[in-house]
Design a protein around this motif. Sequence first.
Motif, mmCIF file in Angstrom:
data_model
loop_
_atom_site.group_PDB
_atom_site.id
_atom_site.type_symbol
_atom_site.label_atom_id
_atom_site.label_comp_id
_atom_site.label_asym_id
_atom_site.label_seq_id
_atom_site.Cartn_x
_atom_site.Cartn_y
_atom_site.Cartn_z
ATOM 1 N N ALA A 114 37.093 53.072 6.822
ATOM 2 C CA ALA A 114 36.030 52.764 7.780
ATOM 3 C C ALA A 114 36.603 52.440 9.144
ATOM 4 C CB ALA A 114 35.203 51.590 7.249
ATOM 5 N N VAL A 115 37.693 51.642 9.153
ATOM 6 C CA VAL A 115 38.286 51.274 10.443
ATOM 7 C C VAL A 115 38.777 52.513 11.161
ATOM 8 C CG1 VAL A 115 40.256 50.131 11.502
ATOM 9 C CG2 VAL A 115 38.910 48.935 9.794
ATOM 10 N N VAL A 116 39.465 53.386 10.420
ATOM 11 C CA VAL A 116 40.018 54.588 11.053
ATOM 12 C C VAL A 116 38.889 55.462 11.583
ATOM 13 C CG1 VAL A 116 41.221 56.725 10.594
ATOM 14 C CG2 VAL A 116 42.163 54.587 9.772
ATOM 15 N N LEU A 117 37.838 55.609 10.775
ATOM 16 C CA LEU A 117 36.766 56.503 11.199
ATOM 17 C C LEU A 117 35.988 55.926 12.374
ATOM 18 C CD1 LEU A 117 35.439 57.846 7.810
ATOM 19 C CD2 LEU A 117 36.862 58.981 9.522
ATOM 20 N N MET A 118 35.858 54.611 12.398
ATOM 21 C CA MET A 118 35.024 54.025 13.451
ATOM 22 C C MET A 118 35.756 53.798 14.755
ATOM 23 S SD MET A 118 32.887 51.360 11.183
ATOM 24 C CE MET A 118 32.218 50.481 12.567
ATOM 25 N N THR A 119 37.092 53.840 14.723
ATOM 26 C CA THR A 119 37.808 53.630 15.964
ATOM 27 C C THR A 119 37.777 54.912 16.779
ATOM 28 O OG1 THR A 119 39.258 52.206 14.717
ATOM 29 C CG2 THR A 119 39.956 52.782 16.933
ATOM 30 N N PRO A 120 37.317 54.841 17.975
ATOM 31 C CA PRO A 120 37.279 56.056 18.790
ATOM 32 C C PRO A 120 38.696 56.488 19.151
ATOM 33 C CG PRO A 120 36.662 54.154 20.079
ATOM 34 C CD PRO A 120 36.775 53.684 18.672
ATOM 35 N N GLY A 121 38.878 57.767 19.245
ATOM 36 C CA GLY A 121 40.172 58.276 19.685
ATOM 37 C C GLY A 121 41.065 58.718 18.565
ATOM 38 N N THR A 122 40.684 58.369 17.320
ATOM 39 C CA THR A 122 41.582 58.758 16.234
ATOM 40 C C THR A 122 41.345 60.195 15.797
ATOM 41 O OG1 THR A 122 40.000 57.739 14.753
ATOM 42 C CG2 THR A 122 41.969 56.482 15.271
ATOM 43 N N GLU A 123 40.225 60.782 16.242
ATOM 44 C CA GLU A 123 39.972 62.141 15.777
ATOM 45 C C GLU A 123 40.533 63.179 16.736
ATOM 46 O OE1 GLU A 123 37.649 60.001 16.635
ATOM 47 O OE2 GLU A 123 36.994 60.849 18.537
ATOM 48 N N VAL A 124 41.015 62.704 17.900
ATOM 49 C CA VAL A 124 41.610 63.625 18.860
ATOM 50 C C VAL A 124 42.978 64.034 18.335
ATOM 51 C CG1 VAL A 124 42.230 63.924 21.275
ATOM 52 C CG2 VAL A 124 40.428 62.325 20.627
ATOM 53 N N ALA A 125 43.308 65.302 18.530
ATOM 54 C CA ALA A 125 44.612 65.771 18.069
ATOM 55 C C ALA A 125 45.717 65.084 18.858
ATOM 56 C CB ALA A 125 44.712 67.278 18.242
ATOM 57 N N LEU A 126 46.796 64.792 18.153
ATOM 58 C CA LEU A 126 47.894 64.079 18.810
ATOM 59 C C LEU A 126 48.609 64.998 19.779
ATOM 60 C CD1 LEU A 126 49.423 62.150 15.820
ATOM 61 C CD2 LEU A 126 48.375 61.181 17.840
ATOM 62 N N PRO A 127 49.005 64.471 20.910
ATOM 63 C CA PRO A 127 49.784 65.284 21.842
ATOM 64 C C PRO A 127 51.216 65.398 21.346
ATOM 65 C CG PRO A 127 49.550 63.083 22.685
ATOM 66 C CD PRO A 127 48.774 63.125 21.405
ATOM 67 N N LEU A 128 51.940 66.308 21.930
ATOM 68 C CA LEU A 128 53.338 66.469 21.551
ATOM 69 C C LEU A 128 54.207 65.555 22.390
ATOM 70 C CD1 LEU A 128 54.055 70.226 20.922
ATOM 71 C CD2 LEU A 128 54.309 68.308 19.364
ATOM 72 N N MET A 129 55.264 65.108 21.788
ATOM 73 C CA MET A 129 56.191 64.314 22.578
ATOM 74 C C MET A 129 57.596 64.664 22.115
ATOM 75 S SD MET A 129 56.492 60.224 23.048
ATOM 76 C CE MET A 129 56.862 59.951 21.359
ATOM 77 N N ALA A 130 58.457 64.826 23.054
ATOM 78 C CA ALA A 130 59.823 65.175 22.705
ATOM 79 C C ALA A 130 60.672 63.915 22.744
ATOM 80 C CB ALA A 130 60.383 66.216 23.679
ATOM 81 N N GLY A 131 60.806 63.288 21.601
ATOM 82 C CA GLY A 131 61.670 62.112 21.543
ATOM 83 C C GLY A 131 63.069 62.545 21.157
ATOM 84 N N SER A 132 63.783 63.124 22.100
ATOM 85 C CA SER A 132 65.110 63.637 21.779
ATOM 86 C C SER A 132 66.036 62.471 21.437
ATOM 87 C CB SER A 132 65.673 64.422 22.948
ATOM 88 O OG SER A 132 66.065 63.516 23.953
ATOM 89 N N PRO A 133 67.041 62.729 20.625
ATOM 90 C CA PRO A 133 67.948 61.651 20.218
ATOM 91 C C PRO A 133 68.508 60.893 21.409
ATOM 92 C CG PRO A 133 68.391 63.594 18.926
ATOM 93 C CD PRO A 133 67.344 63.969 19.929
ATOM 94 N N ARG A 134 68.811 61.599 22.489
ATOM 95 C CA ARG A 134 69.404 60.955 23.646
ATOM 96 C C ARG A 134 68.445 59.933 24.270
ATOM 97 N NH1 ARG A 134 73.121 61.875 27.559
ATOM 98 N NH2 ARG A 134 72.432 61.284 29.653
ATOM 99 N N GLU A 135 67.214 60.403 24.472
ATOM 100 C CA GLU A 135 66.198 59.508 25.045
ATOM 101 C C GLU A 135 65.988 58.278 24.160
ATOM 102 O OE1 GLU A 135 62.176 60.906 25.982
ATOM 103 O OE2 GLU A 135 63.215 62.803 26.327
ATOM 104 N N PHE A 136 65.869 58.589 22.862
ATOM 105 C CA PHE A 136 65.591 57.538 21.901
ATOM 106 C C PHE A 136 66.693 56.478 21.913
ATOM 107 C CE2 PHE A 136 65.858 56.053 17.422
ATOM 108 C CZ PHE A 136 64.674 55.342 17.431
#
Lengths: 643, 167, 100
Positions: free
Chosen positions: B103-125
């Motif tokens: 219920a929490v997941v479904l009712m929270t707005p924004g969780t149904e939007v597809a996740l964006p990509l992020m490049a967490g390269s080892p160096r950055e991390f």
Amino acid sequence: MIPFQAEDAIHMTVILATLTPLVAFLLIMLGTRARKNLSAGLSLGAIAISFGCSLLLLARLWNVREPLEYSTRWVALNRMEIPFGFLLDPVSLLMLSIVTLICLLVQVYSLGYMAGDPGFSRYYAFMSLFAWAMTSLVLSSSLLQLFIFWELVGLSSYLLIGFWYEKFSATQAGKKAFVMTRAGDVSFLLGLILVLVHVGNPAILEMNSLDSAGLMPSGILTFAALLIFGGIVGKSAQFPLMTWLPDAMEGPTPVSALLHSATMVAAGVYLFARLFPFFALSPTAMGIFLFIGTVSMILASTMAMVARDIKQVWAYSTISQLGFMIMGLAAGGYFAGVFHLTTHAGFKALLFLCSGVFIHTWHTNDIFELGKGGARRLKIPVIALVVAAGALAGLPPFSGFFSKEAILAALALSSHPVWLAAGLLGVFLTAYYAFRVLCILLFPPSAGEEPSGPVGGLAPAPKGSRQEGSSRTFIWPLIILAFLTLLLGFFQGPLQHFLLGEGKALLVDHGEQAGWLPFTALFLSLAGVGLAWAEFGRCGAARLSFVERIPFLRELFSRRWYLDHFYHFFVDRIVDRGFSKLFAQNDNRVIDGSIEAVSRGTLEAGRFLAFLQSGMIQYRLLVSFAVMVLLSLYFFYRDSGGF
Amino acid sequence: MIFYLTGGLIVASTAMAITRRHMVHAVIYLLFSFFGTAILFYLLGAPLLAALWVIIYAGAIMVLFLFVVMMIRTDATEEVMFPLNQWLPAAIFGAIYMAVGAAVVLMTPGTEVALPLMAGSPREFALYVFQNHWLSIEIVSLLLLVALVGAMSLGRGKGRDRTEDEA
Amino acid sequence: MIVPFGHVLMLAGMLFLLGVFCTLTRRNLVMIILGVEVMLNAAAIAFVGAALHWQSLEGQAFVLFIMAIAATEVSVGLALIVYAYRRSGSFDPSSCNLLR
């Protein structure tokens, strides 16, 4: 906030001061446990370095008014930030010097006291651990960091109290100390979380600055202050969590000296002094602190009046003196409390170390036995004991006189004369019980006039080697501490200047409004001394105190006001037996009741509750999971406003 | 789509793992689950973590389990599988938990939007971690050291725990 | 990558539930620790998903710490279990009730 810079000399000194004992602990535990002298040398060297560094810091920063903070960010969430580092200001520097000095002296003393003990290296390892925890606690820059070291201090004191773990009573005492202080610590942690939630930063400087008042409603602030004070009550053995301290006497005597003077119990009062501006924001809380300090002071003094074990007398006197400090602080006398903490550290360590010499020589703790054994023949310890008892009783020119005056002056300024009267009563009682012990030790009755009653029954003390008591490692710490006790009182002015600074208004104004006060206090302590002399000291005295003549009072005092009995009753009957009986009954009724209508669910529930007491880990996990689930359900309902 | 495949694999193998009577089987099923998690990490833009997960979880921790299970030979048949007085309350609270979570997941707005990509390269991390969390890293390494010492002293066995003061 | 955050969370929740279930119901100390591992795994997945959702590396950093904590917990826990097994000869948690 100054970032970490390794080239900074002060910074390096601080790190050196705190970390060397830890290094010593690790080295002893990992490597040198088999070699006693090396272990002791390591530990002593570490604490000596630590002490040197703290003196250096004190000298360097004597005139620095602004508190120095070196910290780095440990955890940062979006609204909260938890720093980690050192905070150097007058209180912490003063305390650091006291702690390292007392640790050093006690460790030197232990060289003789613990010689030949099978756990010699282990003892020194724990001592180093203790020194590390305490120095780090003193210098902590945030409350969370302080809490971590607070727990470490609790752990190492547990290890030291239960040091002779072959002795059942010692392990019991260690456990009791641990559990009772834990009860206080839980409340401390809750208060800490409350502060964290509202202020968002547990740095001590932030909490003490006045903006935190704006961030917390006054009700919450009082509540948080009370919760944090709960931790102080546990640590400093105040009413009602005070019964662990006398039991903690099971540890070796140098440990008691350390615990009682500068470290474990002083940590509580130190925390109070540390957060003094924060606590001062809530007058209600301060009033309650004043009350608790007073109650513990009076209760413990009365207990000390009838105790026969020399260490227990000093233990009770520690409680009462700590209560006295808390009274002073709570009445607004910031300097008075800290000053008394300083002087108390000196003379209480001295008292314990002197008693340790007697105990080591005659192998008994009973003051009457010690007196008969001829305690007065050990010249230097006796002189030191007289000095310390004089300081405890508040006689000039010893240090205790000056700090007690300061506290009484603070009390005189407080709202109600009751507190002042209680303080004066405390002074009288303190003088009485201190000199009761002294008179019993110094003026034993000749064998003929042994009074009847409880005195007789014990076996005569073995006449051990008399020379042992005067070995060098025993004597030097005593002499140094005795001089400290003599001289410290005259440094009141400079210390006050150091702690409060010139610019700030002095919280305690001496002299004008209470010119009669020092004389009254002096008179009262002299009266206490005189009474003790009349009852125990002079020839042919009855050697029965006025309290012991009244059976009711004697019972009450020597049974510690039945506090222990109450706890036992509570834990045993109500928590353990009560609940388990309840569950078992439920179980039986469900099974034997032959009521088929009772569903299998209730049967399982009854059995389940009975199992909860069975000590199996999964049921406890289940309960915590259930609580989490129900909590999440609650928050979900609250935040979504119901379906 | 790979996400759902991997997710299905993880859940299925974990479910198999926790119901096995034989502990060796359970550990091996769990191994699959952790490999799946590593793939998931890679998909979610954490390649370094994926590698570490395989190395540490699958490589070290699970092997540790395997060692222990094989070292102590026991016929696992004696175990009472899922006794009712433990199973029932756990299931009830688990159901509530699942319902609330969903219920929490479904009712929270924004969780149904597809996740964006992020490049967490080892160096950055690595840069990020050592700039912002260096103190925590030190504390954790200390913790590992303590655990090592603790496990060693526990593992030394019965015969020696009384000898500490003999020296 | 076209997965909604909610689905990642649901997956993590399901895994967590499996872990809890294993920990609470198996009468075997090794399986209890195994369940804890599954729970930590679920938490790690949720953290990585959250890192992606808020475009911050904080979540990934936490997974690193989770790994370290898990390693600590497993090493000490398994050593304790081996110790308990030597004492009582059983993996049953109800046989570890000396403190009762």
